[in-house]
Design a protein around this motif. Sequence first.
Motif, PDB file in Angstrom:
ATOM      1  N   MET A   1      -3.432  -8.992  14.367  1.00  0.00           N
ATOM      2  CA  MET A   1      -3.893  -8.247  13.636  1.00  0.00           C
ATOM      3  C   MET A   1      -3.575  -6.056  14.107  1.00  0.00           C
ATOM      4  SD  MET A   1      -5.866  -9.484  11.666  1.00  0.00           S
ATOM      5  CE  MET A   1      -7.092  -8.279  11.051  1.00  0.00           C
ATOM      6  N   ASP A   2      -3.160  -6.089  14.967  1.00  0.00           N
ATOM      7  CA  ASP A   2      -3.232  -4.621  15.837  1.00  0.00           C
ATOM      8  C   ASP A   2      -1.406  -4.272  15.129  1.00  0.00           C
ATOM      9  OD1 ASP A   2      -4.738  -3.870  16.970  1.00  0.00           O
ATOM     10  OD2 ASP A   2      -4.666  -5.615  19.205  1.00  0.00           O
ATOM     11  N   ASP A   3      -0.333  -5.526  15.085  1.00  0.00           N
ATOM     12  CA  ASP A   3       0.717  -5.196  14.759  1.00  0.00           C
ATOM     13  C   ASP A   3       1.092  -4.799  12.968  1.00  0.00           C
ATOM     14  OD1 ASP A   3       1.604  -5.492  17.368  1.00  0.00           O
ATOM     15  OD2 ASP A   3       1.824  -8.197  16.817  1.00  0.00           O
ATOM     16  N   LEU A   4      -0.581  -5.439  12.229  1.00  0.00           N
ATOM     17  CA  LEU A   4      -0.035  -4.929  10.966  1.00  0.00           C
ATOM     18  C   LEU A   4      -0.022  -3.426  11.273  1.00  0.00           C
ATOM     19  CD1 LEU A   4      -2.439  -7.840   9.596  1.00  0.00           C
ATOM     20  CD2 LEU A   4       0.003  -7.859   9.461  1.00  0.00           C
ATOM     21  N   PRO A   5       0.902  -3.055   9.542  1.00  0.00           N
ATOM     22  CA  PRO A   5       0.983  -1.378   9.502  1.00  0.00           C
ATOM     23  C   PRO A   5       0.059  -1.641   7.970  1.00  0.00           C
ATOM     24  CG  PRO A   5       2.289  -2.973   8.647  1.00  0.00           C
ATOM     25  CD  PRO A   5       2.272  -3.529   9.540  1.00  0.00           C
ATOM     26  N   GLU A   6      -1.093   0.146   8.783  1.00  0.00           N
ATOM     27  CA  GLU A   6      -2.083   0.299   7.998  1.00  0.00           C
ATOM     28  C   GLU A   6      -1.322   1.545   6.901  1.00  0.00           C
ATOM     29  OE1 GLU A   6      -5.530   0.928   9.920  1.00  0.00           O
ATOM     30  OE2 GLU A   6      -5.480  -1.559  10.231  1.00  0.00           O
ATOM     31  N   GLU A   7      -1.876   1.460   6.270  1.00  0.00           N
ATOM     32  CA  GLU A   7      -2.299   2.567   4.873  1.00  0.00           C
ATOM     33  C   GLU A   7      -3.303   2.917   4.024  1.00  0.00           C
ATOM     34  OE1 GLU A   7       0.929   1.997   1.932  1.00  0.00           O
ATOM     35  OE2 GLU A   7      -0.478   0.107   1.479  1.00  0.00           O
ATOM     36  N   VAL A   8      -3.144   4.083   3.720  1.00  0.00           N
ATOM     37  CA  VAL A   8      -5.156   4.342   2.629  1.00  0.00           C
ATOM     38  C   VAL A   8      -4.356   3.808   1.550  1.00  0.00           C
ATOM     39  CG1 VAL A   8      -5.526   6.235   2.083  1.00  0.00           C
ATOM     40  CG2 VAL A   8      -5.265   6.591   3.964  1.00  0.00           C
ATOM     41  N   THR A   9      -5.703   2.388   0.813  1.00  0.00           N
ATOM     42  CA  THR A   9      -5.637   1.980   0.039  1.00  0.00           C
ATOM     43  C   THR A   9      -6.580   1.719  -0.812  1.00  0.00           C
ATOM     44  OG1 THR A   9      -4.475   0.850   1.113  1.00  0.00           O
ATOM     45  CG2 THR A   9      -5.060  -0.841  -0.720  1.00  0.00           C
ATOM     46  N   ALA A  10      -5.962   2.678  -2.378  1.00  0.00           N
ATOM     47  CA  ALA A  10      -6.865   2.676  -3.744  1.00  0.00           C
ATOM     48  C   ALA A  10      -7.304   0.946  -4.117  1.00  0.00           C
ATOM     49  CB  ALA A  10      -6.179   3.182  -4.678  1.00  0.00           C
ATOM     50  N   ILE A  11      -9.257   1.589  -3.570  1.00  0.00           N
ATOM     51  CA  ILE A  11      -9.824   0.280  -3.870  1.00  0.00           C
ATOM     52  C   ILE A  11     -11.083   0.656  -4.552  1.00  0.00           C
ATOM     53  CG2 ILE A  11      -9.499  -1.007  -1.335  1.00  0.00           C
ATOM     54  CD1 ILE A  11     -12.771   0.494  -0.988  1.00  0.00           C
TER      55      ILE A  11
ATOM     56  N   ASN B   1      -5.029  -2.927  -7.165  1.00  0.00           N
ATOM     57  CA  ASN B   1      -4.226  -4.157  -7.403  1.00  0.00           C
ATOM     58  C   ASN B   1      -4.438  -5.562  -7.698  1.00  0.00           C
ATOM     59  OD1 ASN B   1      -4.392  -3.825  -4.518  1.00  0.00           O
ATOM     60  ND2 ASN B   1      -1.982  -4.753  -4.655  1.00  0.00           N
ATOM     61  N   PHE B   2      -5.489  -5.651  -6.947  1.00  0.00           N
ATOM     62  CA  PHE B   2      -5.733  -6.560  -7.463  1.00  0.00           C
ATOM     63  C   PHE B   2      -6.933  -6.895  -8.894  1.00  0.00           C
ATOM     64  CE2 PHE B   2      -4.332  -7.757  -3.752  1.00  0.00           C
ATOM     65  CZ  PHE B   2      -3.755  -8.692  -3.873  1.00  0.00           C
TER      66      PHE B   2
ATOM     67  N   LYS C   1     -14.274   3.838  -7.961  1.00  0.00           N
ATOM     68  CA  LYS C   1     -12.941   4.144  -7.180  1.00  0.00           C
ATOM     69  C   LYS C   1     -12.951   4.830  -5.759  1.00  0.00           C
ATOM     70  CE  LYS C   1      -8.032   4.197  -8.964  1.00  0.00           C
ATOM     71  NZ  LYS C   1      -7.144   3.690  -9.840  1.00  0.00           N
ATOM     72  N   GLY C   2     -12.363   4.631  -4.581  1.00  0.00           N
ATOM     73  CA  GLY C   2     -12.285   5.848  -3.608  1.00  0.00           C
ATOM     74  C   GLY C   2     -10.586   4.965  -3.020  1.00  0.00           C
ATOM     75  N   GLU C   3     -10.886   4.708  -1.912  1.00  0.00           N
ATOM     76  CA  GLU C   3     -10.002   5.040  -0.931  1.00  0.00           C
ATOM     77  C   GLU C   3     -10.348   4.624   0.999  1.00  0.00           C
ATOM     78  OE1 GLU C   3      -7.332   8.663  -0.215  1.00  0.00           O
ATOM     79  OE2 GLU C   3      -6.676   8.267  -2.010  1.00  0.00           O
ATOM     80  N   LYS C   4      -9.497   2.983   1.467  1.00  0.00           N
ATOM     81  CA  LYS C   4     -10.178   2.585   2.338  1.00  0.00           C
ATOM     82  C   LYS C   4      -8.643   2.578   3.610  1.00  0.00           C
ATOM     83  CE  LYS C   4     -13.287  -0.686   3.682  1.00  0.00           C
ATOM     84  NZ  LYS C   4     -14.117  -2.423   3.275  1.00  0.00           N
TER      85      LYS C   4
ATOM     86  N   ASN D   1       1.754 -10.848  -8.339  1.00  0.00           N
ATOM     87  CA  ASN D   1       0.796 -11.068  -9.739  1.00  0.00           C
ATOM     88  C   ASN D   1       0.263 -10.054 -10.192  1.00  0.00           C
ATOM     89  OD1 ASN D   1       1.619 -13.979  -9.570  1.00  0.00           O
ATOM     90  ND2 ASN D   1       0.102 -14.843  -8.486  1.00  0.00           N
ATOM     91  N   HIS D   2       0.549  -8.690 -10.003  1.00  0.00           N
ATOM     92  CA  HIS D   2       0.199  -7.195 -10.372  1.00  0.00           C
ATOM     93  C   HIS D   2       1.032  -7.076 -11.356  1.00  0.00           C
ATOM     94  CE1 HIS D   2      -1.993  -4.250 -10.501  1.00  0.00           C
ATOM     95  NE2 HIS D   2      -1.121  -2.772 -10.182  1.00  0.00           N
ATOM     96  N   LYS D   3       1.602  -7.722 -12.119  1.00  0.00           N
ATOM     97  CA  LYS D   3       2.416  -7.409 -13.082  1.00  0.00           C
ATOM     98  C   LYS D   3       1.593  -7.313 -14.392  1.00  0.00           C
ATOM     99  CE  LYS D   3       6.730  -9.439 -11.721  1.00  0.00           C
ATOM    100  NZ  LYS D   3       7.264 -10.048 -11.689  1.00  0.00           N
ATOM    101  N   GLN D   4       0.539  -8.054 -14.673  1.00  0.00           N
ATOM    102  CA  GLN D   4      -0.421  -7.861 -15.456  1.00  0.00           C
ATOM    103  C   GLN D   4      -0.381  -6.677 -16.316  1.00  0.00           C
ATOM    104  OE1 GLN D   4      -3.854 -10.453 -13.689  1.00  0.00           O
ATOM    105  NE2 GLN D   4      -2.801 -12.279 -13.836  1.00  0.00           N
TER     106      GLN D   4
END
Length: 69
Positions: free
Chosen positions: A9-19, A34-35, A52-55, A64-67
Motif C-alpha cells: 500500500m505504501d508503494d502505490l502512487p496517489e493522485e487527487v481524484t474526482a469523486i 470514472n466509475f 462532486k468533489g476530490e479525494k 471500461n470507461h468508454k461508456q
Amino acid sequence: MYYSRKRLMDDLPEEVTAIWSCTNEKCNGWMRDNFVLSARPTCVQCNSFMEKGEKLLPVLENANHKQSK
C-alpha cells in the motif's frame, strides 16, 4: 517468501481524484467519477443525491470507461 500488505500500500502512487460523495450526513458513501454510469448519480447505499468533489486516492484505471454518461 513473505510479502507485507502494508508495504504494498505504501508503494502505490496517489493522485487527487474526482469523486462523487453522498449528501446524506449519516451516510459515508462515495465513488470515483470514472466509475459513475450516469451524469447525476445517486448513492447506492441510501439513494440520496451525490455531489462532486476530490479525494487523494491510489491511482486506478477503469478499462471500461468508454461508456458515455
